[in-house]
Design a protein around this motif. Structure first.
Motif, PDB file in Angstrom:
ATOM      1  N   SER A 136       0.808  -1.223   0.000  1.00  0.00           N
ATOM      2  CA  SER A 136       0.000   0.000   0.000  1.00  0.00           C
ATOM      3  C   SER A 136       0.842   1.275   0.000  1.00  0.00           C
ATOM      4  CB  SER A 136      -0.914   0.014   1.237  1.00  0.00           C
ATOM      5  OG  SER A 136      -1.817  -1.055   1.214  1.00  0.00           O
ATOM      6  N   SER A 137       2.161   1.120   0.006  1.00  0.00           N
ATOM      7  CA  SER A 137       2.974   2.319   0.217  1.00  0.00           C
ATOM      8  C   SER A 137       4.318   2.342  -0.498  1.00  0.00           C
ATOM      9  CB  SER A 137       3.231   2.486   1.725  1.00  0.00           C
ATOM     10  OG  SER A 137       3.833   1.322   2.274  1.00  0.00           O
ATOM     11  N   ALA A 138       4.930   1.202  -0.768  1.00  0.00           N
ATOM     12  CA  ALA A 138       6.285   1.193  -1.344  1.00  0.00           C
ATOM     13  C   ALA A 138       6.311   1.780  -2.745  1.00  0.00           C
ATOM     14  CB  ALA A 138       6.846  -0.229  -1.354  1.00  0.00           C
ATOM     15  N   LEU A 139       5.358   1.410  -3.558  1.00  0.00           N
ATOM     16  CA  LEU A 139       5.250   1.967  -4.906  1.00  0.00           C
ATOM     17  C   LEU A 139       5.062   3.477  -4.852  1.00  0.00           C
ATOM     18  CD1 LEU A 139       4.196   2.125  -7.971  1.00  0.00           C
ATOM     19  CD2 LEU A 139       1.988   1.459  -7.028  1.00  0.00           C
ATOM     20  N   GLN A 140       4.132   3.925  -4.009  1.00  0.00           N
ATOM     21  CA  GLN A 140       3.740   5.338  -3.978  1.00  0.00           C
ATOM     22  C   GLN A 140       4.822   6.244  -3.402  1.00  0.00           C
ATOM     23  OE1 GLN A 140       2.046   2.705  -2.911  1.00  0.00           O
ATOM     24  NE2 GLN A 140      -0.159   2.886  -3.281  1.00  0.00           N
ATOM     25  N   ILE A 141       5.616   5.745  -2.466  1.00  0.00           N
ATOM     26  CA  ILE A 141       6.636   6.584  -1.829  1.00  0.00           C
ATOM     27  C   ILE A 141       8.027   6.256  -2.369  1.00  0.00           C
ATOM     28  CG2 ILE A 141       7.765   7.182   0.352  1.00  0.00           C
ATOM     29  CD1 ILE A 141       5.045   6.833   1.739  1.00  0.00           C
ATOM     30  N   VAL A 142       8.480   5.038  -2.170  1.00  0.00           N
ATOM     31  CA  VAL A 142       9.848   4.685  -2.551  1.00  0.00           C
ATOM     32  C   VAL A 142      10.011   4.684  -4.073  1.00  0.00           C
ATOM     33  CG1 VAL A 142      11.670   2.949  -2.387  1.00  0.00           C
ATOM     34  CG2 VAL A 142      10.130   3.347  -0.438  1.00  0.00           C
ATOM     35  N   GLY A 143       9.095   4.020  -4.773  1.00  0.00           N
ATOM     36  CA  GLY A 143       9.195   3.973  -6.224  1.00  0.00           C
ATOM     37  C   GLY A 143       9.112   5.343  -6.863  1.00  0.00           C
ATOM     38  N   HIS A 144       8.138   6.130  -6.431  1.00  0.00           N
ATOM     39  CA  HIS A 144       7.964   7.470  -6.997  1.00  0.00           C
ATOM     40  C   HIS A 144       9.179   8.336  -6.723  1.00  0.00           C
ATOM     41  CE1 HIS A 144       6.587  11.642  -7.331  1.00  0.00           C
ATOM     42  NE2 HIS A 144       5.678  11.199  -8.174  1.00  0.00           N
ATOM     43  N   TYR A 145       9.678   8.294  -5.489  1.00  0.00           N
ATOM     44  CA  TYR A 145      10.803   9.164  -5.121  1.00  0.00           C
ATOM     45  C   TYR A 145      12.056   8.832  -5.938  1.00  0.00           C
ATOM     46  CZ  TYR A 145      14.308  11.684  -2.514  1.00  0.00           C
ATOM     47  OH  TYR A 145      15.341  12.537  -2.187  1.00  0.00           O
ATOM     48  N   LEU A 146      12.301   7.562  -6.146  1.00  0.00           N
ATOM     49  CA  LEU A 146      13.546   7.150  -6.809  1.00  0.00           C
ATOM     50  C   LEU A 146      13.470   7.185  -8.333  1.00  0.00           C
ATOM     51  CD1 LEU A 146      14.661   4.128  -4.598  1.00  0.00           C
ATOM     52  CD2 LEU A 146      15.582   6.460  -4.593  1.00  0.00           C
ATOM     53  N   PHE A 147      12.327   7.458  -8.892  1.00  0.00           N
ATOM     54  CA  PHE A 147      12.160   7.343 -10.337  1.00  0.00           C
ATOM     55  C   PHE A 147      13.194   8.155 -11.110  1.00  0.00           C
ATOM     56  CE2 PHE A 147      10.118   8.695 -14.368  1.00  0.00           C
ATOM     57  CZ  PHE A 147      10.162   7.462 -15.001  1.00  0.00           C
ATOM     58  N   ASP A 148      13.446   9.382 -10.693  1.00  0.00           N
ATOM     59  CA  ASP A 148      14.407  10.234 -11.412  1.00  0.00           C
ATOM     60  C   ASP A 148      15.716  10.388 -10.651  1.00  0.00           C
ATOM     61  OD1 ASP A 148      13.450  11.737  -9.307  1.00  0.00           O
ATOM     62  OD2 ASP A 148      12.952  13.508 -10.517  1.00  0.00           O
ATOM     63  N   LYS A 149      16.029   9.370  -9.807  1.00  0.00           N
ATOM     64  CA  LYS A 149      17.245   9.422  -8.981  1.00  0.00           C
ATOM     65  C   LYS A 149      18.007   8.107  -9.077  1.00  0.00           C
ATOM     66  CE  LYS A 149      14.942  12.548  -5.723  1.00  0.00           C
ATOM     67  NZ  LYS A 149      13.638  12.531  -6.483  1.00  0.00           N
ATOM     68  N   ASP A 150      19.115   8.044  -8.383  1.00  0.00           N
ATOM     69  CA  ASP A 150      19.896   6.812  -8.292  1.00  0.00           C
ATOM     70  C   ASP A 150      19.057   5.747  -7.580  1.00  0.00           C
ATOM     71  OD1 ASP A 150      21.748   4.820  -7.911  1.00  0.00           O
ATOM     72  OD2 ASP A 150      22.999   5.944  -6.507  1.00  0.00           O
ATOM     73  N   ARG A 151      18.875   4.626  -8.234  1.00  0.00           N
ATOM     74  CA  ARG A 151      18.015   3.574  -7.679  1.00  0.00           C
ATOM     75  C   ARG A 151      18.796   2.428  -7.047  1.00  0.00           C
ATOM     76  NH1 ARG A 151      14.278   3.112 -13.166  1.00  0.00           N
ATOM     77  NH2 ARG A 151      13.789   5.356 -13.344  1.00  0.00           N
ATOM     78  N   SER A 152      20.094   2.580  -6.905  1.00  0.00           N
ATOM     79  CA  SER A 152      20.933   1.461  -6.463  1.00  0.00           C
ATOM     80  C   SER A 152      20.584   0.975  -5.058  1.00  0.00           C
ATOM     81  CB  SER A 152      22.409   1.849  -6.528  1.00  0.00           C
ATOM     82  OG  SER A 152      22.681   2.971  -5.696  1.00  0.00           O
ATOM     83  N   HIS A 153      19.984   1.848  -4.245  1.00  0.00           N
ATOM     84  CA  HIS A 153      19.657   1.412  -2.883  1.00  0.00           C
ATOM     85  C   HIS A 153      18.612   0.299  -2.887  1.00  0.00           C
ATOM     86  CE1 HIS A 153      19.661   1.617   1.425  1.00  0.00           C
ATOM     87  NE2 HIS A 153      18.344   1.756   1.454  1.00  0.00           N
ATOM     88  N   LEU A 154      17.830   0.201  -3.950  1.00  0.00           N
ATOM     89  CA  LEU A 154      16.867  -0.896  -4.024  1.00  0.00           C
ATOM     90  C   LEU A 154      17.575  -2.247  -4.041  1.00  0.00           C
ATOM     91  CD1 LEU A 154      14.182   0.414  -6.546  1.00  0.00           C
ATOM     92  CD2 LEU A 154      14.061   0.356  -4.052  1.00  0.00           C
ATOM     93  N   GLN A 155      18.748  -2.301  -4.669  1.00  0.00           N
ATOM     94  CA  GLN A 155      19.483  -3.554  -4.681  1.00  0.00           C
ATOM     95  C   GLN A 155      20.061  -3.865  -3.305  1.00  0.00           C
ATOM     96  OE1 GLN A 155      21.964  -4.471  -7.998  1.00  0.00           O
ATOM     97  NE2 GLN A 155      20.700  -3.358  -9.471  1.00  0.00           N
ATOM     98  N   VAL A 156      20.394  -2.832  -2.555  1.00  0.00           N
ATOM     99  CA  VAL A 156      20.820  -3.028  -1.159  1.00  0.00           C
ATOM    100  C   VAL A 156      19.672  -3.634  -0.356  1.00  0.00           C
ATOM    101  CG1 VAL A 156      21.599  -1.878   0.953  1.00  0.00           C
ATOM    102  CG2 VAL A 156      22.467  -1.128  -1.284  1.00  0.00           C
TER     103      VAL A 156
END
Length: 236
Positions: free
Chosen positions: A117-137
């Motif tokens: 209910s929240s990861a897509l809307q907050i984490v996904g949206h925030y990282l869309f135009d940024k470095d996404r490498s923390h997702l692999q962490v």
């Protein structure tokens, strides 16, 4: 706890239904050794939580975080609805703060519905135009919920027809031990396929023989039946 946070929590407690709470305790696997061990439910349907969160849209980020620390599952879900609403109406610095607060509080985002209910809307949206490498962490974390946050957050990218992060995360999670991760990865692969069947099939042809069965079933759910059976029989 702030006066408003306390008011919201008290209202939630008044809305509780003990019979529904008992059902939820089983549905969300709260028994010993299960993924939701020890979680406590009040017994409130999700639509009512959304209505309440909308009514309290003036709640602050601090109010939401205080409620997120509640022992009650529905209170934590309401807090996430509040945070998503705040994020949607925030300026860039406030969005960054909500994103950072979210990552710090993943120990309280500790069931699949809370993540979804929240990861897509907050984490996904925030990282869309940024470095996404923390997702692999996060995907390599020992914590189940951090791993689920990583793959579900990538759903935002899929919706924008960007698949590379989801596929990279899926490879990291390919041999995960948790059924909840198998389902989440399979779901995201299916969503990739909804946008680009060829992209999904390229990934599947490389990995389907070693994928957990649940992951594969979720990934190919919308394939034509004959093609589904070929994948399940290993005849691709």
């Amino acid at each position: 706890m702030s006066k408003l946070a306390d008011q919201i929590l008290n209202e939630l407690l008044e809305l509780g239904d003990p019979e529904r709470a008992r059902h939820s305790q089983g549905f969300f696997k709260t028994g010993r050794g299960e993924y939701g061990e020890g979680d406590i439910f009040i017994g409130i349907r999700v639509p009512r939580l959304r209505i309440l969160a909308k009514r309290y849209k003036h709640a602050s980020r601090q109010d939401a975080l205080e409620i997120l620390h509640s022992k009650y599952h529905e209170a934590r879900l309401t807090a996430l609805f509040l945070l998503v609403n705040l994020y949607n109406h925030a300026d860039a610095p406030e969005k960054k703060q909500i994103y950072e607060d979210y990552l710090k509080n993943i120990p309280f985002i500790n069931n699949w519905d809370l993540v979804d209910s929240s990861a897509l809307q907050i984490v996904g949206h925030y990282l869309f135009d940024k470095d996404r490498s923390h997702l692999q962490v996060l995907a390599r974390s020992e914590d189940l919920w951090e791993r689920r946050v990583a793959i579900i957050a990538s759903y935002y990218f899929i919706r924008q027809y960007e698949f590379q992060d989801t596929l990279a995360l899926a490879e990291i999670l390919l041999h995960d031990d948790e059924d909840l991760i198998h389902k989440a990865v399979g779901w995201m692969l299916r969503e990739v396929g909804n946008k680009s069947r060829s992209t999904e099939e390229q990934f599947l042809k490389k990995h389907y023989q070693v994928m957990p069965r649940t992951m594969l079933r979720y990934a190919i759910e919308k394939f034509p039946e004959s093609l589904r059976q070929d994948y399940l029989k290993g005849e691709i």
